[in-house]
Design a protein around this motif. Sequence first.
Motif, PDB file in Angstrom:
ATOM      1  N   LEU A   1       0.800  -1.097   0.056  1.00  0.00           N
ATOM      2  CA  LEU A   1      -0.169   0.019   0.040  1.00  0.00           C
ATOM      3  C   LEU A   1       0.866   1.245  -0.059  1.00  0.00           C
ATOM      4  N   SER A   2       1.977   1.232   0.787  1.00  0.00           N
ATOM      5  CA  SER A   2       2.855   2.514   0.797  1.00  0.00           C
ATOM      6  C   SER A   2       3.587   2.761  -0.662  1.00  0.00           C
ATOM      7  N   ASN A   3       3.646   1.452  -1.305  1.00  0.00           N
ATOM      8  CA  ASN A   3       3.993   1.801  -2.553  1.00  0.00           C
ATOM      9  C   ASN A   3       3.120   1.954  -3.682  1.00  0.00           C
ATOM     10  N   GLY A   4       1.913   2.484  -3.448  1.00  0.00           N
ATOM     11  CA  GLY A   4       0.962   3.072  -4.111  1.00  0.00           C
ATOM     12  C   GLY A   4       0.162   1.882  -5.120  1.00  0.00           C
ATOM     13  N   ALA A   5       0.404   0.608  -4.508  1.00  0.00           N
ATOM     14  CA  ALA A   5      -0.483  -0.577  -5.363  1.00  0.00           C
ATOM     15  C   ALA A   5      -1.267  -0.985  -4.185  1.00  0.00           C
ATOM     16  N   GLU A   6      -2.000  -2.205  -4.648  1.00  0.00           N
ATOM     17  CA  GLU A   6      -2.847  -2.922  -3.631  1.00  0.00           C
ATOM     18  C   GLU A   6      -2.564  -4.307  -3.680  1.00  0.00           C
ATOM     19  N   LEU A   7      -2.165  -4.945  -2.512  1.00  0.00           N
ATOM     20  CA  LEU A   7      -2.237  -6.393  -2.309  1.00  0.00           C
ATOM     21  C   LEU A   7      -3.569  -7.144  -3.115  1.00  0.00           C
ATOM     22  N   HIS A   8      -3.357  -8.071  -4.259  1.00  0.00           N
ATOM     23  CA  HIS A   8      -4.513  -8.957  -4.813  1.00  0.00           C
ATOM     24  C   HIS A   8      -4.498 -10.388  -4.298  1.00  0.00           C
ATOM     25  N   CYS A   9      -3.405 -10.967  -4.275  1.00  0.00           N
ATOM     26  CA  CYS A   9      -3.399 -12.294  -4.111  1.00  0.00           C
ATOM     27  C   CYS A   9      -2.104 -12.876  -3.442  1.00  0.00           C
ATOM     28  N   VAL A  10      -2.176 -13.589  -2.733  1.00  0.00           N
ATOM     29  CA  VAL A  10      -1.141 -14.538  -2.163  1.00  0.00           C
ATOM     30  C   VAL A  10      -1.234 -15.725  -2.526  1.00  0.00           C
ATOM     31  N   LYS A  11      -0.335 -16.430  -3.440  1.00  0.00           N
ATOM     32  CA  LYS A  11      -0.621 -18.038  -3.710  1.00  0.00           C
ATOM     33  C   LYS A  11       0.617 -18.815  -3.216  1.00  0.00           C
ATOM     34  N   VAL A  12       0.298 -19.549  -2.533  1.00  0.00           N
ATOM     35  CA  VAL A  12       1.556 -20.621  -1.919  1.00  0.00           C
ATOM     36  C   VAL A  12       1.307 -21.837  -2.436  1.00  0.00           C
ATOM     37  N   VAL A  13       2.141 -22.361  -3.125  1.00  0.00           N
ATOM     38  CA  VAL A  13       2.100 -23.683  -3.687  1.00  0.00           C
ATOM     39  C   VAL A  13       3.228 -24.654  -2.811  1.00  0.00           C
ATOM     40  N   GLU A  14       2.345 -25.661  -2.251  1.00  0.00           N
ATOM     41  CA  GLU A  14       3.077 -26.619  -1.304  1.00  0.00           C
ATOM     42  C   GLU A  14       3.853 -27.738  -2.084  1.00  0.00           C
ATOM     43  N   THR A  15       3.077 -28.371  -2.868  1.00  0.00           N
ATOM     44  CA  THR A  15       3.367 -29.454  -3.777  1.00  0.00           C
ATOM     45  C   THR A  15       3.062 -29.127  -5.235  1.00  0.00           C
ATOM     46  N   GLU A  16       3.432 -29.996  -6.115  1.00  0.00           N
ATOM     47  CA  GLU A  16       2.743 -29.926  -7.469  1.00  0.00           C
ATOM     48  C   GLU A  16       1.326 -29.856  -7.342  1.00  0.00           C
ATOM     49  N   ASN A  17       0.853 -30.648  -6.773  1.00  0.00           N
ATOM     50  CA  ASN A  17      -0.297 -30.744  -6.916  1.00  0.00           C
ATOM     51  C   ASN A  17      -1.570 -30.098  -5.828  1.00  0.00           C
TER      52      ASN A  17
END
Length: 136
Positions: free
Chosen positions: A112-128
């Motif tokens: 936010l302080s860099n003028g943008a908005e966080l939209h999504c955090v995606k965490v991949v744990e395994t291939e599936n």
Amino acid sequence: MLITRRERFNAAHRLYRKDWSDEKNMEVFGKCSNPNWHGHNYILYVTVKGDVGPETGFVINLKVLSQIIRTKIIEKIDHKNLNLEVDFMKDKIVSTENIAIAIWEEIEQDILSNGAELHCVKVVETENNFVEYFGN
Ligand code: NI
């Protein structure tokens, strides 16, 4: 406009509840409940939303975004035990879901302080298996 930065980290964890027996933990959490820990090669995708700045042509400077993710997240969790060594995972069940929520909370303000908005955090744990968190 959405823009995504990918980072990777390796970390150990164990899924368990202290108030459950090893048997019950194994029944619910399966192999991820191994009392002797195990690791994953995680992949993290941070997607940021914003308008394209007329001066820069950027939504956010990717160098800045990468720096935020590295200092706030990667340096704290890469090659670490997520249950024992990571302040923002303390007293939480170290599931992929909870990792994504914690990462969101750690970086949201800086984006936010860099003028943008966080939209999504995606965490991949395994291939599936992977999770996507959009702030709720
Ligand atoms: Ni696991």
